[in-house]
Design a protein around this motif. Structure first.
Motif, PDB file in Angstrom:
ATOM      1  N   UNK A 150       0.832  -1.203   0.000  1.00  0.00           N
ATOM      2  CA  UNK A 150       0.000   0.000   0.000  1.00  0.00           C
ATOM      3  C   UNK A 150       0.862   1.247   0.000  1.00  0.00           C
ATOM      4  N   UNK A 151       0.379   2.255  -0.699  1.00  0.00           N
ATOM      5  CA  UNK A 151       0.973   3.590  -0.612  1.00  0.00           C
ATOM      6  C   UNK A 151      -0.001   4.454   0.186  1.00  0.00           C
ATOM      7  N   UNK A 152       0.509   5.064   1.240  1.00  0.00           N
ATOM      8  CA  UNK A 152      -0.355   5.816   2.137  1.00  0.00           C
ATOM      9  C   UNK A 152       0.221   7.211   2.351  1.00  0.00           C
ATOM     10  N   UNK A 153      -0.649   8.205   2.256  1.00  0.00           N
ATOM     11  CA  UNK A 153      -0.246   9.559   2.564  1.00  0.00           C
ATOM     12  C   UNK A 153      -0.623   9.869   4.001  1.00  0.00           C
ATOM     13  N   UNK A 154       0.335  10.332   4.792  1.00  0.00           N
ATOM     14  CA  UNK A 154       0.073  10.637   6.207  1.00  0.00           C
ATOM     15  C   UNK A 154       0.198  12.125   6.421  1.00  0.00           C
ATOM     16  N   UNK A 155      -0.881  12.746   6.896  1.00  0.00           N
ATOM     17  CA  UNK A 155      -0.823  14.179   7.177  1.00  0.00           C
ATOM     18  C   UNK A 155      -0.468  14.446   8.628  1.00  0.00           C
ATOM     19  N   UNK A 156      -0.500  13.396   9.417  1.00  0.00           N
ATOM     20  CA  UNK A 156      -0.157  13.487  10.829  1.00  0.00           C
ATOM     21  C   UNK A 156      -0.386  12.118  11.417  1.00  0.00           C
TER      22      UNK A 156
END
Ligand SMILES: [Zn+2]
Lengths: 342, 242
Positions: A150-156
């Motif tokens: 999985x590719x996941x974007x984390x904003x926090x």
């Protein structure tokens, strides 16, 4: 360290590792791993060429108390000094999840502290935060293991968005299947990694599926190509097959991770999951981050593979942001990452 | 000594608390596959009803099966973790013994029969003695038809109890030395567990949590297949972690 400090016991039993850890978080949100114990079942499953769920569940029942005891002793902490007990409640093997969740609830009841049910994937996303104090977001996470790609974007912390995923096999699964076909045994990742160091990654041009095509992955075609190639060329050198196969996987992972990182304007990029232990992937990850002027984070191998420190960390965040989990909750073998955040 | 009993080896989840004066409080719910959701709140409720704090408990008793694997995992993991955290000993009791316990004054041969799924039953046979029950046949797993045949080959009267006897009633037709117990007794209960465990506690028959092991009576599927046809599995000689 200022302000109130919370300390959690984390328990992880979603697959074939029985793990327990004690993790503290200070008022600034920085984590400190006080202990992290793992009892691996790899030997038990090796002769079957993969994880056997019933074998895993039975082993968890036997190992859990000793592993929890080890984590507490190593942390030098008594159960009554904890602020809660967290356990992986999904996704994973249902019989294995039940052991960890049942034990965690029992410990929480006896010690009179909250229970927290944690999503295993969310746990993996906390692994990079265990060792780095000043993480700047957004962060691009590539979660690669035997069960997930999985590719996941984390904003926090705890705020994440799924950007891409595998449409068929997980990357780690492809390693296992190829290793199994080549008669290299189980688990496939470490064996192929080791063999590949002696082979030529450009020897065989295996396909890079969907390389220029969105952020999703597909690895089943690659696996088939390896099988066909070996069938047609029975005398091929296994080290070249291993190196070329590994290079094809890593090429795709790196290309999509860079594109995803561009898409969210990521300041950093980090690896998580068992395949993050792959030496070629780690090397190319650093190169890619440097080329794109991003901070690369590579968690220790112990925090890449399944562990309970990441579960405790995710539990600490969840306890603060969402609150305790009710004792009448169960396990969810298919708990999706998208369901963990609002 | 106060004993908390946990029994989850069938579709029923049950919990009881008691000591020398008998069972002080108990609860049970029969809802399949909900063991994990039901057990912890039930333990809290049973202790609250008896006005007992966890630290007042002297031992944790648990039904160790045979039974449904899912239920056993929940009950045994919970019981072992509680005993560990409280630093108190445990008492493990066969779930088939628990089924037979309420019938301990019957002059008949008692046959505990639990549904083992997959068309099989777990069973054991008992007879009443002045001290309680004596096992005549150890716990086993097999087809209900075979058990029925075995029982018919013996003379004497049999009293069957358990959800296996209910589910496969067609094999165990009443008459000719076969009789069924009340259906209300068809599941092993924590109520029986606390009483049996108390008798053991008096004799100081405790074990440490690490000595409690589920009675499966069945090998994991993969292991059974391995034993049958090892030649078909891929070579693993070069395997393992570096
Ligand atoms: Zn994992």
């Amino acid at each position: 360290m200022a302000g109130p400090r919370s300390v959690l016991l984390g328990i992880e039993t979603s697959c074939d590792e029985t793990a327990a850890a004690v993790v503290a978080r200070d008022a600034d949100g920085n984590f400190e791993v006080l202990s992290s114990a793992v009892a691996s079942q790899i030997e038990l499953h090796a002769r079957f060429g993969g994880v056997v769920p019933e074998v895993a569940s039975r082993a968890h029942i036997e190992s859990l108390n000793p592993v929890v005891a080890e984590a507490l002793v190593e942390a030098g902490i008594g159960g009554d000094q904890l602020d809660g007990v967290a356990a992986t409640a999904g996704p994973g093997l249902v019989g294995s999840l039940l052991v960890g969740v049942s034990a965690a609830k029992a410990l929480a009841m006896v010690w009179g502290v909250p229970y927290v049910g944690v999503n295993h994937l969310e746990g993996h996303l906390f692994a990079p935060l265990l060792e780095e104090a000043e993480v700047r977001f957004p962060l691009l996470v590539l979660l690669v293991s035997g069960g997930h790609t999985m590719l996941i974007g984390m904003e926090g912390p705890g705020r994440c968005r799924l950007l891409g995923r595998t449409l068929d096999d997980a990357a780690g699964e492809a390693f296992d299947k190829v290793a199994r076909y080549l008669g290299l045994g189980y688990p496939g990742g470490p064996v192929i990694d080791r063999l590949a160091t002696q082979g030529d990654p450009a020897a065989i041009a295996f396909p890079r599926s969907m390389l220029h095509d969105g952020l999703d992955f597909s690895f089943s075609g690659l696996k088939t190509s390896v099988v066909n190639h070996v069938r047609r060329n029975p005398d091929v050198d296994a080290v070249d097959v291993a190196a070329s196969f590994q290079e094809a996987v890593v090429d795709v992972l790196i290309a999509k991770a860079r594109r995803a990182a561009d898409g969210i304007g990521a300041l950093g990029m980090t690896l998580a999951g068992g395949v993050a232990a792959n030496s070629r992937l780690r090397e190319r990850w650093l190169d890619a981050a440097m080329a794109d002027d991003r901070r690369a984070m590579l968690p220790s191998l112990a925090y890449c593979t399944d562990n309970a420190a990441m579960i405790a960390a995710a539990g600490l965040w969840r306890l603060g942001a969402i609150g305790p989990t009710s004792l009448d909750s169960g396990v969810d073998p298919n708990w999706a990452l998208s369901d963990t955040t609002s | 000594m106060l004993i908390l009993g946990v029994e989850t080896s069938s579709t029923q989840v049950s919990c009881a608390l008691g000591g020398h004066e008998g069972v002080r409080s108990a609860a049970q719910v029969n809802r399949d596959q909900r063991h994990a959701e039901l057990l912890a709140p039930m333990i809290e409720q049973v202790c609250r009803a008896a006005e007992v704090q966890y630290r007042e408990l002297g031992a944790i008793a648990v039904g160790v099966g045979p039974g449904l694997f899912t239920g056993l995992r929940v009950g045994i993991a919970t019981a072992k973790a509680m005993a560990f955290a409280l630093r108190i000993p445990m008492i493990g009791v066969s779930s088939l013994d628990l089924l037979a316990f309420p019938l301990r004054f019957s002059p008949k041969t008692i046959v505990a029969v639990m549904d083992a799924r997959r068309g099989e039953v777990f069973s054991a046979t008992y007879r009443a003695t002045p001290g309680g029950l004596q096992r005549l046949v150890e716990p086993q797993v097999g087809a209900p038809a075979e058990l029925a045949e075995e029982l018919r080959s013996h003379s004497g009267d049999h009293l069957l109890v358990g959800d296996g006897a209910v589910r496969y009633a067609e094999h165990f037709a009443p008459g000719k030395g076969i009789e069924h117990a009340d259906r209300a007794l068809a599941h092993p209960s924590a109520w029986a567990l606390v009483q049996l465990a108390h008798a053991q506690a008096v004799r100081e028959e405790f074990v440490a949590p690490e000595e409690i092991h589920p009675t499966y009576l069945r090998k994991p599927d993969a292991e059974a297949n391995w034993v049958q046809r090892p030649g078909l599995l891929p070579p693993t000689a070069a395997g393992g972690r570096p």
